[in-house]
Design an enzyme around this catalytic site. Structure first.
Site, PDB file in Angstrom:
ATOM      1  N   ASN A 186      40.370  43.253  46.939  1.00  0.00           N
ATOM      2  CA  ASN A 186      38.941  42.996  47.086  1.00  0.00           C
ATOM      3  C   ASN A 186      38.535  41.865  46.130  1.00  0.00           C
ATOM      4  OD1 ASN A 186      39.011  44.355  44.606  1.00  0.00           O
ATOM      5  ND2 ASN A 186      37.005  45.282  44.959  1.00  0.00           N
ATOM      6  N   CYS A 188      37.100  41.460  43.250  1.00  0.00           N
ATOM      7  CA  CYS A 188      37.347  41.552  41.803  1.00  0.00           C
ATOM      8  C   CYS A 188      38.754  42.030  41.476  1.00  0.00           C
ATOM      9  CB  CYS A 188      36.320  42.482  41.161  1.00  0.00           C
ATOM     10  SG  CYS A 188      34.642  41.848  41.237  1.00  0.00           S
ATOM     11  N   GLU A 190      40.173  44.849  41.700  1.00  0.00           N
ATOM     12  CA  GLU A 190      40.462  46.213  41.241  1.00  0.00           C
ATOM     13  C   GLU A 190      40.990  47.079  42.379  1.00  0.00           C
ATOM     14  OE1 GLU A 190      35.976  46.695  42.201  1.00  0.00           O
ATOM     15  OE2 GLU A 190      37.448  45.128  41.807  1.00  0.00           O
TER      16      GLU A 190
END
Length: 371
Positions: A186, A188, A190
């Site tokens: 995704n 970011c 994470e």
């Protein structure tokens, strides 16, 4: 992707299956290449915005280090950054949503180069690195690996992109490699999991787990993990999903993303430097307790309510292997830098998570994330 942006979610796309711009099409012409496609997707994201709000759409754009157009991709955002600087020097508004940055490409996504251990070894050993044609899998061009890494570093110094994603490491810790490998993340990074999946996120405020003497309440953290994780597991069947395929896979694997916030404040409250061995050890102990309790809870839910996630059996061996890697990693926490009770708790919860998982499997293919 448009539907995901509309409802405020982020996406990640690996463009590495597209043939390079120097590769031939069956009609005899040359392919456009992934960077050209990226321009179209970037413009589309800019029109939709995220969640219908004014902030830019959140997306991750990835290209593998062996793609024929990798150097163009590495340079792409830095080139646009230089155009924006020229516009700013000419008097255009240089703010985030100003005219300068709105006039150049690639401002709606984070760019990442996906590198392998083989490439990183080539950098260390000053070796050559070959790009691979997408049409027939044959080598196309050869570059000095250190020159490519310098290009990545220079571009990132100019505009923050591209970042690096370590493909070999990511897939070594992948619980469901029996189904497929992980190709993307995704925005970011994470959330790293299979294509066309999604997970609901939640964060625990670490500052809420300090007692009156400033010590960390591990028992309180683990209790909160059990409660919030159980709620997130219930959400899986009650959430709405933007596409049928994402909904289908989310029910097949039931991934969850429990995390924490305020780590920096927690370390500062204890007088620990953020970039220090002591800070890293303390963060590791907190993370190990959170992640271990989440997987232990997942296994308990599997035991008591409906069994493991539907695709667990084909992934049981890699799943348990990753659980053992987590358990072994606890022994890497420097006990001289962290209170004994925090490390002892991490050992205990991971022992239970592995033991219960061996007997009953796990309800969720993924349990925690750290943005």
């Amino acid at each position: 992707e448009g539907m995901l942006f509309k409802y405020g979610s982020g996406t990640g796309t690996n463009f590495s299956t597209l043939r390079g711009s120097e590769e031939r099409l069956s009609s005899g012409g040359s392919a456009s290449g992934p960077v050209s496609f990226m321009k179209g997707f970037d413009a589309f994201a800019n029109v939709i915005k995220s969640g219908g709000k004014t902030r830019r759409a959140a997306k991750m754009v990835i290209l593998d280090i062996d793609h024929p157009d990798i150097l163009e991709f590495i340079r792409s955002k830095a080139v646009e950054e230089q155009k924006a600087w020229s516009l700013i020097d000419s008097g255009y508004d240089g703010s985030v949503n100003g005219e300068a940055y709105s006039s150049v490409y690639f401002q709606n996504g984070n760019h990442s180069v996906r590198v392998s251990d083989e490439f990183m070894r080539a950098v260390v050993e000053d070796g050559e690195w070959a790009t691979i044609k997408r049409t027939d899998g044959k080598p196309m061009t050869s570059h000095r690996a250190r020159d490519m890494m310098r290009e990545i570093s220079d571009a990132a110094h100019q505009c923050g992109d591209p970042g690096l994603q370590f493909d070999t490491t990511i897939n070594a810790w992948h619980t469901c490699s029996g189904t497929d490998k992980i190709y993307a993340s995704n925005p970011c990074s994470e959330y790293m999991f299979l294509n066309d999946t999604a997970c609901n996120l939640a964060s625990l405020n670490l500052m809420k787990f300090r007692d009156d003497e400033g010590n960390f309440d591990v028992r309180g953290l683990r209790s909160a993990v059990r409660t919030v994780f159980t709620a997130q597991e219930i959400f899986v069947d009650n959430a709405s999903y933007p596409t049928q395929e994402i909904a289908y896979n989310s029910h097949l694997f039931r991934p969850i993303g429990l995390g924490y916030a305020n780590l920096g404040a927690l370390l500062m409250s204890r007088g620990l430097a953020y970039d220090s061995d002591a800070g890293r050890a303390y963060a590791a102990a907190v993370t190990a307790n959170m992640c271990g309790e989440a997987y232990r809870t997942s296994s308990e839910i599997s035991k008591l309510h409906g069994g493991s996630f539907p695709r667990y059996e084909e992934n049981a061996a890699p799943f348990l292997k990753v659980m053992m890697k987590h358990r072994a990693a606890v022994e890497g926490i420097d006990g001289n830098l962290v209170p004994d009770y925090m490390v002892d708790s991490a050992r205990q919860v991971w022992d239970e998570a592995v033991e219960t998982g061996r007997a009953h499997g796990y309800r969720n293919a993924q349990a925690t994330v750290l943005a």
